[in-house]
Design an enzyme around this catalytic site. Sequence first.
Site, PDB file in Angstrom:
ATOM      1  N   ARG A 262      38.329  67.006  85.524  1.00 21.58           N
ATOM      2  CA  ARG A 262      38.218  66.252  84.286  1.00 21.58           C
ATOM      3  C   ARG A 262      36.735  66.269  83.885  1.00 21.58           C
ATOM      4  NH1 ARG A 262      42.514  67.016  83.554  1.00 21.58           N
ATOM      5  NH2 ARG A 262      44.367  65.702  83.356  1.00 21.58           N
ATOM      6  N   GLU A 291      36.586  65.381  74.846  1.00 21.72           N
ATOM      7  CA  GLU A 291      37.347  66.427  74.172  1.00 21.72           C
ATOM      8  C   GLU A 291      37.946  65.894  72.860  1.00 21.72           C
ATOM      9  OE1 GLU A 291      40.180  67.823  77.026  1.00 21.72           O
ATOM     10  OE2 GLU A 291      38.608  68.122  78.518  1.00 21.72           O
ATOM     11  N   HIS A 309      40.398  73.284  77.391  1.00 24.52           N
ATOM     12  CA  HIS A 309      41.382  72.581  78.233  1.00 24.52           C
ATOM     13  C   HIS A 309      42.718  73.321  78.252  1.00 24.52           C
ATOM     14  CE1 HIS A 309      42.345  68.351  80.010  1.00 24.52           C
ATOM     15  NE2 HIS A 309      42.944  69.311  80.657  1.00 24.52           N
TER      16      HIS A 309
END
Lengths: 344, 336
Positions: A262, A291, A309
């Site tokens: 993460r 993000e 991602h």
Amino acid sequence: MSAAMSLNIAKEVSAVVSSAMASGGSPALLLIRRVDAPFAAALRQRFRVLDFFASGERLPAFLAAAAAAPDPPRALVIGGVAGVPVDTAFLDAVPSLGCVVSTAAGVDYIDLHECERRGVVVANSGSVYSADVADHAVGLLIDVLRRVSAAERFVRRGLWPVQGGYPLGSKLGGKRVGIIGLGNIGSFIAKRLEAFGCVISYNSRKPKDSFSYKYYPSVHDLAAESDVLVVACALNKETRHIVNKDVLEALGKDGIIINIGRGANIDEAELVKALKEGRIAGAGLDVFENEPKVPAELLTMENVVLTPHIAVLTSESRSDVRDHTIGNLDAFFSGKPLLTPALP
Amino acid sequence: MASAAAATATASGEPPSLPTLLLIRRVDASFAAALRERFSVLDFFASGEPLPAFLAAAGVAPDPPRAAIVMGGGPVRVDAAFLDAVPSLRCIVSTAAGVDHIDLHECARRGVAVANSGRVYSADVADHAVGLLIDVLRRVSAAERFVRRGLWPVQGDYPLGSKLGGKRVGIIGLGNIGSLIAKRLEAFGCVISYNSRKSKDSVSYRYIPNVYDLASESDVLVVACALNKETRHIVNKDVLEALGKDGVIINIGRGANIDEVELIRALKEGRIAGAGLDVFENESEVPTELFSMDNVVMTPHVAVCTSESRSDLRDHTIGNLEAFFSGKPLLTPVLL
């Protein structure tokens, strides 16, 4: 169709009908995730789906309506959407919930302690994504060391005939790779990199005796002895900014870092600074602290590889996660243990 | 080294001169220094002369060169004309993995020994091939472009890639490089088959005697063979058809192993799904149709380019030269 087969089917149908009649229809299911058509169809075959994204409502109103319905939902399918944590407020809003099935690779957005306190069981995605994430991590690593995407840009800009040679990359074989987090994903990464001749070490909450890799109790020491650091751990209180300024210093000016965990596993501001100042050699990042915002300084660097991602995004894992989610839901609704429980 | 120098000592007892070496390759400073320690170097790229004039001058020099270091590809062909110009040559050391730029028959006819770079590059090329494969299947470079253009906040989701595990990979050429590629891809759960001149009993991968059949049984085709008469355009229109619209091709051999025109057409028409290419028929020219394709990954012939292999190559090349000058067998001879 044989007589025996039609008899079995008739029995099954009557069992489903009687259970449906007993519960007044299919069980209600809260859905807070965008799903493709096959997934939606599979859910609708089994459940009365309360679909947040289809409702167009705001979350508080949606949850209140679900909770107030005659047959409130006992289960939730949720995909780690930004801004929807499964926390005390959420659980208060839908007290009927007994099961949360996360389709995301991580469960950092779910308050596992609060769920446990209320007897709400939580399922994660198990190893459904592990190979794809591991493959992507290795892809990022090769890309950074061998400058694949940077060389691609060079070619696409028409620079090959003009500028000739391209800067040298760095060999994978013999590189010391330190993996932070040796779970499903971390161990798949290790297995792949061994085939390239990399030397694997790791840090984990506790050493894993089933593996022969060298264990480092401290991430700082792991970084000091590594050419490449791979972040493959979950995000929780202990692992927030586990890669900080100190660890980046220890990794050093020839070191590179790969993150498929993460964004918040790394102190992003310190990472950007270290890259700008040449205090580390490069980075491959699939995740970021905010993000979809990526720090602007990274967008012009040639020694970083940035992906949005996508480490879990293959068409194959899409169908795998559908089957796996339904497997967990079926287990819960038939009173069996979850396939892949997530514990605090 | 001392004996080689002694072998060329003059009769009058002057300090022995170093053997003459033709150098037809750009080399970095440490390689140049290592060569000058051992040899009297005639450096083509430093001379600034056209190749024929350079060779002619070397051929008639007082102590003409018995050995040459020759780069792979580029404008240099070691053919009859080259060998006629410098008849003193008895040994050619190629710094490339491939030797398609050397007329091996002509060398054999004249008793000129040829050495190549052996396994110096094999791991790096295999690593690059796997990097290209992951990039094409998982769209790494295309996703990178998406992020750098600032499209992530605007367009959100990115198209799905394709899983490596379970993919059937067909390798054309199971030499050093091909077998290292196979070993890496097995760790990802790929299923390996191959085509080669002959089957290799020491491996457990499935051998398929013709490339067309290999392609029809593969999701990914990897070109890892040498370039020679038999393998020119070994991947042709038929093979691309057999690979099919979900198939991907990776080339780290030579551009001419694939019919590039047919490849471009197949990509444009969606008759194959994507390609990862480190080599092209006319380097450094890359067909411009490829620049607008998101399902193609192109690198400028860098599969061998790591700093580690640079120093390995220097040591290996000097090793071959020292073997030759001391009358020992070459470390990595290339035989017909």
